[in-house]
Design an enzyme around this catalytic site. Structure first.
Site, PDB file in Angstrom:
ATOM      1  N   ASP A 120       0.860  -1.170   0.000  1.00  0.00           N
ATOM      2  CA  ASP A 120       0.000   0.000   0.000  1.00  0.00           C
ATOM      3  C   ASP A 120       0.911   1.238   0.000  1.00  0.00           C
ATOM      4  O   ASP A 120       2.136   1.140   0.127  1.00  0.00           O
ATOM      5  CB  ASP A 120      -0.980  -0.022   1.183  1.00  0.00           C
ATOM      6  CG  ASP A 120      -2.202   0.851   0.899  1.00  0.00           C
ATOM      7  OD1 ASP A 120      -2.143   1.689  -0.025  1.00  0.00           O
ATOM      8  OD2 ASP A 120      -3.223   0.718   1.596  1.00  0.00           O
TER       9      ASP A 120
HETATM   10  C1  NOJ Z   1      -4.017   3.975   0.079  1.00  0.00           C
HETATM   11  C2  NOJ Z   1      -5.183   3.038   0.164  1.00  0.00           C
HETATM   12  O1  NOJ Z   1      -5.139   2.331   1.389  1.00  0.00           O
HETATM   13  C3  NOJ Z   1      -5.268   2.054  -0.980  1.00  0.00           C
HETATM   14  O2  NOJ Z   1      -6.461   1.347  -0.868  1.00  0.00           O
HETATM   15  C4  NOJ Z   1      -5.160   2.764  -2.292  1.00  0.00           C
HETATM   16  O3  NOJ Z   1      -5.282   1.853  -3.346  1.00  0.00           O
HETATM   17  C5  NOJ Z   1      -3.828   3.489  -2.333  1.00  0.00           C
HETATM   18  N1  NOJ Z   1      -3.774   4.468  -1.268  1.00  0.00           N
HETATM   19  C6  NOJ Z   1      -3.588   4.191  -3.656  1.00  0.00           C
HETATM   20  O4  NOJ Z   1      -4.441   5.266  -3.781  1.00  0.00           O
END
Ligand code: NOJ
Length: 750
Positions: free
Chosen positions: A288
């Site tokens: 993430d």
């Molecule tokens: C953080 C989020 O937790 C995740 O779900 C997302 O895909 C990413 N950012 C990218 O935006």
């Protein structure tokens, strides 16, 4: 060199290589062979590049969107993937740069396409309320068609985290609290996104996230730690991931949380042992956003270098945004702290997907401005969005059949801060597309209702209050407007961005003075319909007890207002059922239907002493899992089991007769629950094991069938083995988890 020349040259050189190969009479190379050949030519730095992802621009309308540092990184082959760039115009700029690199390895473009691209569908939790797998798959399909036409290869969806705690703002992105329902929905979404096959220009790679157990953050506070038994992990939180992978999900994203003390982005147990080991996952894992770097804040590693070492070694293939692979991996390999074989494995996984997408044959295959123009916001996509939105609206209450409202109503008052909202209906995690007049692409409740009623009806309006704040100065006007009308529709709730990432809340009441506004309007004695927008279950006890009719509208997307009007005036009969339990108070959370019985179950909902209950609260949720009303009624009858004993790998066929006993056509979600009476580990009081969504004309009766097999009875025992144990099982069929209409028992024997 112009873009067109570059494109033509690249394709010609690729074709030439293929022709030479074919002319030599050789068999076409397999993807794995092509990956191997390419990897032989790659430096270690170029390999690390394939494991590096950065976010690009979010505004492709500027003349040249690519920032300086990205430009150098991409053109030198040190970045393998970009996310947040969107639109063929912007994406082409990035791809051009990648094709200037030594090996011309195309970039992979990812984006959070969570519930639609240009045409937005209801937020995922709302769609889950439809219990309509076909509709959910269609929604993902449309999202993929539009996103792929805009140059996107990869969506960071579906989010399959089980949500048992509505304080956690990200419940809006998932499919609710139940593992079985969430698993079915996970598979439907993956199929929708990935279409027939990767490489088709109407398909995007799915990324099932967040691996794992992110939904169980302590206290519902986003990014918080998770501490849970392995049995709970395997039984409740992991199955939706497995279901998504079985449906073919190409990639997986790790989660921010630490799980039992190990950050998920460096969990060898989750990534190498479970995902790539036990489950034989052949796609790749992306972290993430900066979750690798964040392991220093967790206190798991001392610095970025150690973070890179821990994550890559544990099986995290791609680094989203933190740049720690780019800065450290090559050095770590030289120092023999990271095995080259692990890096190679990660690179192979990423390259394989780029080949499967067909990017080496034509890096521009997803970049076709004409297709982009033709596909975005197509009328049939809007129509699908409208249908799915109407299917997602939950009718929570309808005393004295206030709903549906008559289309020949003369004066209708529309009151509340949500009624005229337009763009907000897209909801959290919607993709903004700046080339178009985005603000006008979502239909407000006001516009939808006005369009439905035409000129013969008079619509009156008063905002009454804001969503937040203490200002009651609009109440008098709202009451006056309500008093003049034949009926009143009130639109209240959470602002669209109050549920989502980093949107945990400790209070779940209707914000501000909105419930006071409802009280003032209900006091007029007019027929009142309350519509609630929210991304999670809220607590609104007074309204639930006193307002005659309530629709839970979540956030419904581009066609919100039209869908709301379809349901309000009976063109669509509501059929949604809650995918999460609604608590009476925040103090009841976490609350979910499939709890254990305990040694002291409360004999009735008001019992308090010496039983498992609160002394100051009735022992029931406000609205149970699986609950939702219709404008018609259904009779459940004639439960039949074709045998009373299930042996070994056999099956029991279960059937009921379902009759629409009302005056209008409707759809019912028939739910099948099981309870294992005695087992080597305690089992839930009931568990969803099947459901059918059935459409019936007024008066029609249909047979509804289910099949029960060993799989439906299996669970993880204390040794974490998945198995069914012989003994008695209760079988319950009902209209919600708390409205069981038919029951029976059967025996499982080996
Ligand atoms: C953080 C989020 O937790 C995740 O779900 C997302 O895909 C990413 N950012 C990218 O935006």
């Amino acid at each position: 060199m112009t873009t067109t020349t570059l494109k033509t040259r690249t394709i010609l050189s690729l074709l030439l290589a293929a022709c030479v190969h074919a002319a030599q009479g050789a068999e076409p190379l397999s993807i794995d062979q092509r990956v191997t050949q390419l990897m032989k030519r790659m430096t270690l730095e170029e390999k690390v590049g394939q494991l590096t992802q950065y976010s690009g621009d979010a505004d492709p309308t500027g003349p040249v969107a690519v920032k300086g540092s990205l430009r150098d990184g991409i053109s030198s082959g040190q970045i393998g993937s970009i996310f947040s760039a969107k639109g063929t115009r912007s994406i082409r700029q990035y791809q051009d740069l990648a094709l200037q690199s030594r090996l011309k390895i195309p970039l992979l473009f990812g984006l959070d396409v969570i519930h639609g691209y240009k045409t937005t569908f209801p937020i995922p939790l709302a769609e889950a309320a439809s219990w309509d797998l076909e509709a959910i798959e269609r929604s993902a399909r449309v999202a993929a068609i539009e996103a792929a036409a805009a140059g996107i290869h990869w969506t960071f969806a579906p989010m399959v985290d089980i949500g048992r705690d509505p304080r956690w703002g990200r419940v809006m992105e998932g499919a609710g609290e139940d593992t079985y329902l969430a698993s079915r929905i996970a598979a439907a979404r993956v199929k929708g996104f990935q279409g027939r096959q990767l490489g088709d220009t109407d398909a995007v790679m799915a990324c099932v996230k967040h691996f794992a157990a992110y939904g169980a953050a302590v206290g519902g506070r986003d990014y918080n730690s998770v501490d849970m038994s392995e049995r709970m992990l395997w039984e409740t939180y992991l199955p939706p991931f497995k279901a998504a992978l079985d449906a073919g999900a190409a990639t997986v994203m790790t989660s921010f949380n630490d799980l039992n003390g190990i950050p998920a982005s460096a969990s060898r147990y989750l990534l190498r042992d479970t995902l790539k080991g036990k489950w034989h996952f052949t796609g790749f894992v992306v972290s993430d956003w900066r979750s690798i770097e964040e392991m220093t804040a967790h206190g798991f590693v001392a610095n970025n270098k150690e973070a890179a070492q821990a994550a890559l070694s544990a099986g995290n293939d791609m680094d989203m945004e933190s740049g720690v692979y780019r800065e450290n991996l090559a050095q770590l390999v030289h120092e023999k702290k990271v095995a080259l074989a692990d890096v190679d494995d990660a690179v192979r996984r990423v390259l394989r997907k780029k080949f499967e997408l067909g990017l080496f044959d034509d890096p521009y295959k997803f970049i076709d401005p004409e297709r982009e123009r033709a596909m975005l916001n197509k009328p049939e996509h809007r129509q699908a969005a409208r249908e799915v939105a109407a299917k997602s609206i939950v009718l929570l209450k309808n005393d004295r059949a206030v709903l549906p409202l008559s289309k020949s109503i003369r004066k209708l008052a529309l009151i509340g801060p949500m009624i005229k909202l337009g763009v907000e209906n897209h909801g959290y995690w919607s993709v903004t597309v700046p080339e178009v007049d985005y603000a006008h692409q979502a239909v407000s409740a006001w516009d939808g209702i006005a369009a439905k009623l035409g000129k013969d009806a008079t619509l009156l309006y008063a905002k009454g209050s804001d969503i937040e704040g203490e200002d009651r100065s609009g109440f008098a006007e709202a009451v006056r407007v309500a008093s003049e009308a034949d009926a009143v529709v009130i639109g209240v709730g959470e602002r669209w961005d109050m549920s989502g990432e980093a949107r945990s809340r400790s209070k779940l009441d209707l914000p501000g003075v909105q419930e006071e506004l409802i009280k003032a309007i209900v006091a007029t004695g007019k027929p009142v319909v309350v519509m609630i927008n929210a991304g999670r279950p809220l607590v609104f006890d007074w309204t639930a007890d006193h307002a005659p009719a309530i629709l839970y509208n979540w956030w419904l997307g581009s066609e919100a207002g039209n869908a709301v009007a379809d349901v309000l005036f009976g063109d669509v009969n509501p059929s949604a059922k809650l995918p999460m339990t609604f608590p009476r108070s925040v103090g009841q959370i976490p609350i979910y239907y499939n709890h254990f019985n305990t040694g002291r179950p409360a004999p009735n909902p008001t019992a308090t002493e010496w039983v498992s209950a609160y002394t100051d609260l009735i022992n029931l949720p406000k609205f149970p899992f699986g609950f939702g009303l219709s404008y018609t009624t259904f009779r459940y009858a004639d439960l039949k089991l074709d045998r009373q004993t299930l042996r070994g790998d056999g099956k029991i066929k279960v059937s009921i007769q379902l009759t629409n006993t009302g005056k209008v056509a409707g759809e019912e979600v028939v739910q099948l629950y099981l309870r294992d009476r005695v087992a080597s580990v305690v089992r839930p009081v009931k568990e969803l094991k099947g459901f059918r969504k059935v459409a019936l004309a007024a008066g029609e009766t249909r047979t509804v069938d289910f099949t029960i097999d060993k799989e439906s009875l299996s669970f993880f025992n204390a040794a974490l083995q998945w198995n069914a144990e012989p003994g008695d099982f209760d079988l319950m069929i009902g209209a919600s988890s708390a409205d069981i209409r038919l029951q029976s028992r059967f025996v499982y024997a080996r």
